[in-house]
Design a protein around this motif. Structure first.
Motif, PDB file in Angstrom:
ATOM      1  N   HIS A 193      -3.111   5.774   2.329  1.00  0.00           N
ATOM      2  CA  HIS A 193      -1.786   5.743   2.934  1.00  0.00           C
ATOM      3  C   HIS A 193      -1.467   7.141   3.436  1.00  0.00           C
ATOM      4  CE1 HIS A 193      -0.995   1.847   0.866  1.00  0.00           C
ATOM      5  NE2 HIS A 193      -1.714   2.400  -0.109  1.00  0.00           N
ATOM      6  N   GLY A 194      -0.781   7.222   4.560  1.00  0.00           N
ATOM      7  CA  GLY A 194      -0.315   8.508   5.046  1.00  0.00           C
ATOM      8  C   GLY A 194      -1.350   9.279   5.837  1.00  0.00           C
ATOM      9  N   PRO A 195      -1.039  10.553   6.147  1.00  0.00           N
ATOM     10  CA  PRO A 195      -1.886  11.344   7.034  1.00  0.00           C
ATOM     11  C   PRO A 195      -3.138  11.869   6.357  1.00  0.00           C
ATOM     12  CG  PRO A 195      -0.044  12.663   6.278  1.00  0.00           C
ATOM     13  CD  PRO A 195       0.197  11.273   5.764  1.00  0.00           C
ATOM     14  N   GLU A 196      -4.085  12.255   7.179  1.00  0.00           N
ATOM     15  CA  GLU A 196      -5.298  12.899   6.699  1.00  0.00           C
ATOM     16  C   GLU A 196      -4.989  14.312   6.212  1.00  0.00           C
ATOM     17  OE1 GLU A 196      -8.597  12.504   9.547  1.00  0.00           O
ATOM     18  OE2 GLU A 196      -7.400  10.975  10.563  1.00  0.00           O
ATOM     19  N   SER A 197      -5.906  14.845   5.404  1.00  0.00           N
ATOM     20  CA  SER A 197      -5.799  16.219   4.941  1.00  0.00           C
ATOM     21  C   SER A 197      -7.206  16.710   4.617  1.00  0.00           C
ATOM     22  CB  SER A 197      -4.871  16.316   3.725  1.00  0.00           C
ATOM     23  OG  SER A 197      -4.705  17.662   3.301  1.00  0.00           O
ATOM     24  N   THR A 198      -7.298  17.896   4.037  1.00  0.00           N
ATOM     25  CA  THR A 198      -8.589  18.412   3.575  1.00  0.00           C
ATOM     26  C   THR A 198      -8.502  18.722   2.085  1.00  0.00           C
ATOM     27  OG1 THR A 198      -8.076  20.747   3.994  1.00  0.00           O
ATOM     28  CG2 THR A 198      -9.012  19.455   5.830  1.00  0.00           C
ATOM     29  N   PHE A 199      -9.636  18.706   1.434  1.00  0.00           N
ATOM     30  CA  PHE A 199      -9.643  19.054   0.013  1.00  0.00           C
ATOM     31  C   PHE A 199      -9.142  20.488  -0.182  1.00  0.00           C
ATOM     32  CE2 PHE A 199     -13.283  15.832  -0.889  1.00  0.00           C
ATOM     33  CZ  PHE A 199     -12.367  14.810  -0.934  1.00  0.00           C
ATOM     34  N   GLY A 200      -9.510  21.382   0.737  1.00  0.00           N
ATOM     35  CA  GLY A 200      -9.073  22.767   0.610  1.00  0.00           C
ATOM     36  C   GLY A 200      -7.563  22.908   0.662  1.00  0.00           C
ATOM     37  N   ALA A 201      -6.932  22.169   1.572  1.00  0.00           N
ATOM     38  CA  ALA A 201      -5.475  22.232   1.683  1.00  0.00           C
ATOM     39  C   ALA A 201      -4.807  21.722   0.416  1.00  0.00           C
ATOM     40  CB  ALA A 201      -5.006  21.423   2.895  1.00  0.00           C
ATOM     41  N   GLU A 202      -5.354  20.647  -0.154  1.00  0.00           N
ATOM     42  CA  GLU A 202      -4.766  20.094  -1.373  1.00  0.00           C
ATOM     43  C   GLU A 202      -4.988  21.008  -2.578  1.00  0.00           C
ATOM     44  OE1 GLU A 202      -2.726  17.495  -0.971  1.00  0.00           O
ATOM     45  OE2 GLU A 202      -3.321  17.804   1.118  1.00  0.00           O
ATOM     46  N   ARG A 203      -6.093  21.720  -2.587  1.00  0.00           N
ATOM     47  CA  ARG A 203      -6.331  22.666  -3.685  1.00  0.00           C
ATOM     48  C   ARG A 203      -5.331  23.819  -3.643  1.00  0.00           C
ATOM     49  NH1 ARG A 203     -12.689  23.642  -4.853  1.00  0.00           N
ATOM     50  NH2 ARG A 203     -11.715  24.653  -6.664  1.00  0.00           N
ATOM     51  N   GLN A 204      -4.771  24.074  -2.482  1.00  0.00           N
ATOM     52  CA  GLN A 204      -3.793  25.147  -2.359  1.00  0.00           C
ATOM     53  C   GLN A 204      -2.372  24.692  -2.688  1.00  0.00           C
ATOM     54  OE1 GLN A 204      -4.120  26.817   1.569  1.00  0.00           O
ATOM     55  NE2 GLN A 204      -5.952  28.007   1.066  1.00  0.00           N
ATOM     56  N   SER A 205      -2.022  23.462  -2.276  1.00  0.00           N
ATOM     57  CA  SER A 205      -0.592  23.121  -2.306  1.00  0.00           C
ATOM     58  C   SER A 205      -0.241  21.789  -2.955  1.00  0.00           C
ATOM     59  CB  SER A 205      -0.048  23.122  -0.869  1.00  0.00           C
ATOM     60  OG  SER A 205      -0.714  22.139  -0.082  1.00  0.00           O
ATOM     61  N   ASN A 206      -1.216  20.952  -3.304  1.00  0.00           N
ATOM     62  CA  ASN A 206      -0.883  19.659  -3.885  1.00  0.00           C
ATOM     63  C   ASN A 206      -0.203  19.862  -5.239  1.00  0.00           C
ATOM     64  OD1 ASN A 206      -1.326  17.097  -5.490  1.00  0.00           O
ATOM     65  ND2 ASN A 206      -2.218  16.450  -3.549  1.00  0.00           N
ATOM     66  N   PRO A 207       1.004  19.304  -5.431  1.00  0.00           N
ATOM     67  CA  PRO A 207       1.747  19.591  -6.668  1.00  0.00           C
ATOM     68  C   PRO A 207       1.139  18.994  -7.927  1.00  0.00           C
ATOM     69  CG  PRO A 207       2.894  17.935  -5.357  1.00  0.00           C
ATOM     70  CD  PRO A 207       1.781  18.454  -4.501  1.00  0.00           C
ATOM     71  N   PHE A 208       0.103  18.208  -7.805  1.00  0.00           N
ATOM     72  CA  PHE A 208      -0.537  17.590  -8.965  1.00  0.00           C
ATOM     73  C   PHE A 208      -1.902  18.208  -9.290  1.00  0.00           C
ATOM     74  CE2 PHE A 208       2.243  14.440  -7.065  1.00  0.00           C
ATOM     75  CZ  PHE A 208       2.977  13.983  -8.157  1.00  0.00           C
ATOM     76  N   VAL A 209      -2.626  18.665  -8.272  1.00  0.00           N
ATOM     77  CA  VAL A 209      -4.003  19.096  -8.500  1.00  0.00           C
ATOM     78  C   VAL A 209      -4.344  20.428  -7.842  1.00  0.00           C
ATOM     79  CG1 VAL A 209      -5.033  16.847  -9.000  1.00  0.00           C
ATOM     80  CG2 VAL A 209      -4.718  17.552  -6.611  1.00  0.00           C
ATOM     81  N   ALA A 210      -3.352  21.195  -7.409  1.00  0.00           N
ATOM     82  CA  ALA A 210      -3.641  22.519  -6.858  1.00  0.00           C
ATOM     83  C   ALA A 210      -4.316  23.392  -7.918  1.00  0.00           C
ATOM     84  CB  ALA A 210      -2.341  23.178  -6.367  1.00  0.00           C
ATOM     85  N   ASP A 211      -5.185  24.272  -7.457  1.00  0.00           N
ATOM     86  CA  ASP A 211      -5.980  25.087  -8.388  1.00  0.00           C
ATOM     87  C   ASP A 211      -5.121  25.883  -9.357  1.00  0.00           C
ATOM     88  OD1 ASP A 211      -8.250  24.143  -7.181  1.00  0.00           O
ATOM     89  OD2 ASP A 211      -8.715  25.989  -6.095  1.00  0.00           O
ATOM     90  N   HIS A 212      -3.997  26.407  -8.893  1.00  0.00           N
ATOM     91  CA  HIS A 212      -3.197  27.284  -9.743  1.00  0.00           C
ATOM     92  C   HIS A 212      -2.632  26.563 -10.969  1.00  0.00           C
ATOM     93  CE1 HIS A 212       0.868  25.807  -8.742  1.00  0.00           C
ATOM     94  NE2 HIS A 212       0.365  25.551  -7.533  1.00  0.00           N
TER      95      HIS A 212
END
Length: 215
Positions: A193-212
């Motif tokens: 569902h929803g738009p495409e993204s990249t794993f790198g982008a999600e590692r930076q900003s995804n509120p559930f699985v970002a690296d930080h």
């Protein structure tokens, strides 16, 4: 080269994808959740040869149109893993609850397991287990073009729900961080569902699985 077109289906706007090899014109549907007529018309208009339906998991909006298309085209339904059989056997009951007519139960011609590969024309995709949203969820990875079809494992800015039967939050987090991230930050993913993204982008900003979040 592998080409694809995203065609949202059902009231849930599930991203069914039409994939095809531009050298052979062989094609597959990933997560044919409904609206069989529209999907088959798109294949016909492009002059493609449908060879299979691939499923990432067993939820009705991802699999509910597969039985109709299989009966009309005689192509096999492949995937997900067998752990999602109970979902596939309950599509019609679920569809009644959600008021979605025409969706049907389906049992695949072949179950998938981690490490399998799938072929469309001259293009090969790897099957990677990614349970958590459902127990038998898989993703489909095309290493050559750094593409992945991830179903409802991860979204742009989100992750899949885990409050359904046999869902598990920590299992989903582990699937993402241990099975998806190693594929590379440059992988472009097509979610359910929803738009495409990249794993790198999600590692930076995804509120559930970002690296930080894991440091």
């Amino acid at each position: 080269m592998l080409k694809y077109e995203i065609m949202p289906v059902t009231a849930f706007a599930q991203n069914c994808s039409l994939l095809w090899c531009d050298e052979t014109n062989d094609a597959v549907l990933v997560d044919a959740g409904g609206e069989a007529d529209r999907l088959l018309d798109a294949i016909k208009q492009k002059g493609l040869n449908l060879t299979a339906i691939w499923l990432t998991h067993g939820h009705l909006d991802h699999a509910g149109g597969s039985q109709d298309i299989r009966e009309r085209t005689q192509v096999p339904v492949i995937g997900p893993s067998k752990e999602d059989e109970f979902w596939l056997e309950g599509i019609e009951q679920q569809a009644q609850m959600y008021g979605l007519p025409g969706l049907r139960n389906v049992i695949p011609d072949r179950w998938l397991t981690h490490g399998d590969s799938l072929q469309v024309g001259n293009e090969t995709l790897d099957v990677i287990a990614a349970p958590g949203h459902t127990p038998g969820h898989v993703i489909l990875h095309h290493p050559k073009q750094q593409l992945a079809w991830v179903g409802d494992v991860i979204f742009a800015g989100g992750i899949g729900r885990t409050d359904f039967p046999k869902g598990d939050y920590q299992t989903l987090i582990n699937s993402i961080t241990q099975n998806l991230w190693p594929l590379g930050d440059n992988v472009n993913f097509i979610p359910g569902h929803g738009p495409e993204s990249t794993f790198g982008a999600e590692r930076q900003s995804n509120p559930f699985v970002a690296d930080h979040l894991f440091k």
